[in-house]
Write a protein that holds these residues in place. Structure first.
Motif, PDB file in Angstrom:
ATOM      1  N   HIS A 273       1.016  -0.659   0.159  1.00 25.49           N
ATOM      2  CA  HIS A 273      -0.086   0.041   0.128  1.00 25.49           C
ATOM      3  C   HIS A 273       0.690   1.397  -0.480  1.00 25.49           C
ATOM      4  O   HIS A 273       2.216   1.544   0.333  1.00 25.49           O
ATOM      5  N   ASN A 274       0.587   2.503   0.010  1.00 23.05           N
ATOM      6  CA  ASN A 274       1.174   3.761  -0.564  1.00 23.05           C
ATOM      7  C   ASN A 274       1.060   4.827   0.243  1.00 23.05           C
ATOM      8  O   ASN A 274       1.316   6.077   0.299  1.00 23.05           O
ATOM      9  N   ASP A 275       0.964   4.058   1.826  1.00 21.54           N
ATOM     10  CA  ASP A 275       0.283   5.490   2.769  1.00 21.54           C
ATOM     11  C   ASP A 275       2.194   5.382   3.722  1.00 21.54           C
ATOM     12  O   ASP A 275       2.438   4.030   4.919  1.00 21.54           O
ATOM     13  N   HIS A 276       2.635   6.082   3.049  1.00 21.67           N
ATOM     14  CA  HIS A 276       4.101   6.183   3.506  1.00 21.67           C
ATOM     15  C   HIS A 276       3.590   6.434   4.850  1.00 21.67           C
ATOM     16  O   HIS A 276       5.357   5.440   5.881  1.00 21.67           O
ATOM     17  N   LEU A 277       3.237   7.362   5.316  1.00 21.53           N
ATOM     18  CA  LEU A 277       4.064   7.646   6.877  1.00 21.53           C
ATOM     19  C   LEU A 277       3.963   6.032   7.723  1.00 21.53           C
ATOM     20  O   LEU A 277       5.007   5.838   8.969  1.00 21.53           O
ATOM     21  N   TRP A 278       2.884   5.314   7.168  1.00 24.38           N
ATOM     22  CA  TRP A 278       2.932   3.819   8.447  1.00 24.38           C
ATOM     23  C   TRP A 278       3.585   2.888   7.903  1.00 24.38           C
ATOM     24  O   TRP A 278       3.879   1.974   8.399  1.00 24.38           O
ATOM     25  N   ASN A 279       4.392   2.993   6.643  1.00 26.65           N
ATOM     26  CA  ASN A 279       5.640   2.032   5.828  1.00 26.65           C
ATOM     27  C   ASN A 279       6.097   2.724   6.842  1.00 26.65           C
ATOM     28  O   ASN A 279       7.670   1.694   7.410  1.00 26.65           O
ATOM     29  N   PHE A 280       6.587   3.856   6.627  1.00 26.49           N
ATOM     30  CA  PHE A 280       8.308   4.576   7.792  1.00 26.49           C
ATOM     31  C   PHE A 280       7.765   3.289   8.824  1.00 26.49           C
ATOM     32  O   PHE A 280       8.992   2.821   9.460  1.00 26.49           O
ATOM     33  N   MET A 281       6.521   4.254   9.955  1.00 25.52           N
ATOM     34  CA  MET A 281       6.399   3.842  11.106  1.00 25.52           C
ATOM     35  C   MET A 281       7.153   2.068  11.251  1.00 25.52           C
ATOM     36  O   MET A 281       7.256   2.235  12.659  1.00 25.52           O
ATOM     37  N   GLY A 282       6.231   1.640  10.708  1.00 24.68           N
ATOM     38  CA  GLY A 282       5.578  -0.080  10.575  1.00 24.68           C
ATOM     39  C   GLY A 282       7.022  -0.281  10.413  1.00 24.68           C
ATOM     40  O   GLY A 282       7.556  -1.495  11.933  1.00 24.68           O
ATOM     41  N   MET A 283       8.124  -0.078  10.315  1.00 20.58           N
ATOM     42  CA  MET A 283       9.488  -0.066   9.912  1.00 20.58           C
ATOM     43  C   MET A 283      10.465  -0.283  10.673  1.00 20.58           C
ATOM     44  O   MET A 283      11.326  -0.563  10.965  1.00 20.58           O
ATOM     45  N   VAL A 284      10.289   1.181  11.123  1.00 19.63           N
ATOM     46  CA  VAL A 284      10.634   1.690  12.414  1.00 19.63           C
ATOM     47  C   VAL A 284      10.832   0.893  13.623  1.00 19.63           C
ATOM     48  O   VAL A 284      12.320   0.457  14.553  1.00 19.63           O
ATOM     49  N   LEU A 285       9.477   0.073  13.992  1.00 16.71           N
ATOM     50  CA  LEU A 285       9.713   0.107  14.984  1.00 16.71           C
ATOM     51  C   LEU A 285      10.399  -2.179  14.942  1.00 16.71           C
ATOM     52  O   LEU A 285      11.149  -2.408  15.492  1.00 16.71           O
ATOM     53  N   SER A 286       9.746  -2.722  13.649  1.00 15.90           N
ATOM     54  CA  SER A 286      10.324  -3.818  13.146  1.00 15.90           C
ATOM     55  C   SER A 286      11.945  -3.485  13.002  1.00 15.90           C
ATOM     56  O   SER A 286      12.464  -4.989  13.866  1.00 15.90           O
ATOM     57  N   GLY A 287      12.575  -2.811  12.539  1.00 21.07           N
ATOM     58  CA  GLY A 287      13.927  -2.550  12.688  1.00 21.07           C
ATOM     59  C   GLY A 287      14.408  -2.396  14.094  1.00 21.07           C
ATOM     60  O   GLY A 287      16.190  -3.084  14.496  1.00 21.07           O
ATOM     61  N   LEU A 288      14.234  -1.651  14.685  1.00 20.76           N
ATOM     62  CA  LEU A 288      14.246  -1.628  16.267  1.00 20.76           C
ATOM     63  C   LEU A 288      14.164  -2.819  17.040  1.00 20.76           C
ATOM     64  O   LEU A 288      15.317  -3.316  17.847  1.00 20.76           O
ATOM     65  N   CYS A 289      13.241  -3.754  17.343  1.00 21.92           N
ATOM     66  CA  CYS A 289      13.517  -4.893  17.170  1.00 21.92           C
ATOM     67  C   CYS A 289      14.420  -5.624  16.589  1.00 21.92           C
ATOM     68  O   CYS A 289      14.613  -6.852  18.067  1.00 21.92           O
ATOM     69  N   PHE A 290      14.563  -6.007  15.448  1.00 15.40           N
ATOM     70  CA  PHE A 290      15.151  -6.515  14.644  1.00 15.40           C
ATOM     71  C   PHE A 290      16.284  -6.799  15.380  1.00 15.40           C
ATOM     72  O   PHE A 290      17.369  -7.389  15.838  1.00 15.40           O
ATOM     73  N   VAL A 291      17.017  -5.229  15.963  1.00 14.82           N
ATOM     74  CA  VAL A 291      18.467  -4.990  15.810  1.00 14.82           C
ATOM     75  C   VAL A 291      18.467  -5.273  18.065  1.00 14.82           C
ATOM     76  O   VAL A 291      19.781  -5.389  17.872  1.00 14.82           O
TER      77      VAL A 291
END
Lengths: 363, 75
Positions: A273-291
């Motif tokens: 989907h092209n909701d850029h804000l939540w594409n960004f925020m979703g992956m902020v959360l994931s990136g933080l968890c993964f690291v």
């Protein structure tokens, strides 16, 4: 012989080969039936698996993905061959469960794991850029915690059999995939989508074979899409980052060869989907968890195959969250973010930041 | 007696990160690192190769003991 193989896979050429191999076979899997820009997606495929088992009832995303089975079993076989199988656990398992849980919540808001984010970009899906930027931002915040003493404590050596639990579950999934109980009545037992992304799949033997090969290569090279960004930021080591770059280039070249680049842009991208804000925020959360958990979801599967019970706990956390995400409408769909997607991402970021602050220990 | 660092049982990026932190603190010399995982050992070897440092590997009570002679880091 073994030493030569080790030297190659530990080299720069080895990690470039690993990224290129994954990029090439990912596009081949798409050509053979996997969904668009989804030759591999650890998050989506784990979600499909728990759907197939009936833990969620989103009918379009249910299938037992043989690639995931292949990653874990390929890593197990490789670790045994190279004498690196070592059962271990006890490094904050429930914290890892929660990190896995929220990593999946974030990934299903974006609609992809870091592997798929790169594949989406290589397929001309520019909505992946917001996700990749979010991922890098999340990893950056994670490295700040690492610099300030964050760690999940030491794992302990365990009995050899305890490292076989997740691989054992994968064997059971393989049996269900091949046996397909109640095939005549798809409303019972194992659920397989009859339409949507869940119904799009490469042949089982191909998915499993490629999964095993990727399991072998990723175990030997320690390929990690999060480690690539993390090491570049934290210790200025670009070794793993080369793997990511080579994955994107290889997949891009393959997409050019197969003529898949006829829709470069932000609209109507496959399973996105092209909701850029939540594409960004979703992956902020994931990136933080993964690291904070030490590696990307693909790497967690590979570590599980080597006998790492803590990585396996992270994987189980991801799987539980996948069911949760569809039952509680936090997952996105091509139509946009789910009703509870933004709220769950914010909750996740708060929880994971608290984990980052409180899990500090001088070693 | 050389400085010793125990990175057994730690997950990424702790093994290499803590090793580098310790080296920065020491400036130069020899550091002994207790390692138990293939990944940590591979990463330490790469760190040494990239910086032309020497690495010696021995077994001590089922643990890999890595002895690194290092000087200032090459950026």
């Amino acid at each position: 012989m073994m030493e030569k193989i080790n030297d190659f896979f530990a080299s720069k050429l080895g990690i470039i080969f690993a990224g290129a191999f994954i990029g090439i076979v990912a596009v081949l899997l798409q050509e053979a039936g996997n969904p668009g820009n989804m030759g591999f997606c650890v998050a989506c495929f784990e979600r499909d698996i728990v759907g197939a088992l009936g833990f969620h009832r989103a009918g379009v995303v249910q299938y037992i993905r043989p690639e995931i089975i292949g990653f874990v079993l390929g890593s197990l076989i490789t670790a045994l061959l190279f004498k690196e199988y070592r059962a271990r656990s006890g490094s904050a398992p429930m914290i890892r469960f929660i990190l896995g849980f929220f990593a999946m919540i974030g990934a299903l808001v974006f609609l992809g794991c870091p592997w798929r984010a790169n594949l989406r970009l290589a397929g001309g899906d520019l909505t992946a850029i917001a996700g990749l930027a979010g991922l890098a931002a999340g990893v950056f915040v994670g490295t700040l915690f690492v610099r300030n003493g964050f760690n999940l404590g030491r794992s302990q050596k365990a009995r050899w059999v305890s490292g076989l639990v997740l691989p054992g579950m994968m064997v059971a999934l393989l049996v269900l995939l091949i046996w397909q109980p109640n095939w005549d009545d798809p409303t019972k037992a194992v659920f397989f989508s009859i339409k949507g992304p869940g119904a799009m799949a490469a042949p089982i033997a191909m998915g499993l074979g490629i999964g095993l090969a990727v399991g072998f290569i990723a175990q030997r090279t320690r390929f990690c899409t999060i480690g690539g960004i993390r090491d570049a930021i934290l210790i200025k080591d670009y070794h793993l980052f080369l793997g990511i770059v080579s994955l994107i280039i290889a997949a891009l070249v393959m997409n050019v060869i197969f003529g898949n680049l006829n829709n470069i842009g932000f609209d109507n991208q496959p399973v996105a989907h092209n909701d850029h804000l939540w594409n960004f925020m979703g992956m902020v959360l994931s990136g933080l968890c993964f690291v904070l958990a030490g590696g990307c979801p693909g790497r967690q599967l590979i570590l599980s195959g080597e006998g790492d019970g803590d990585a396996a706990t992270f994987v189980v956390g991801m799987m539980v969250a996948a069911a949760f995400a569809h039952n509680f409408f936090t997952a996105s769909s091509p139509a946009g973010v789910g009703n509870w997607g933004p709220g769950s991402v914010i909750l996740g970021i708060v929880v994971v930041l608290l984990i980052g602050f409180f899990m500090r220990e001088k070693l | 007696m050389n400085e010793r660092l125990d990175i057994r049982g730690l997950s990424c990026p702790q093994p290499v990160f803590l090793t580098k932190q310790k080296m920065e603190k020491l400036g130069k010399g020899t550091l002994e690192v207790l390692v138990d995982k293939g990944t940590a050992l591979t990463n330490l070897k790469r760190l040494c190769t990239d910086n032309n440092w020497t690495l010696e590997e021995t077994m001590e009570d089922n643990t890999i003991l890595v002895k690194i002679s290092f000087s200032e880091e090459h950026e």
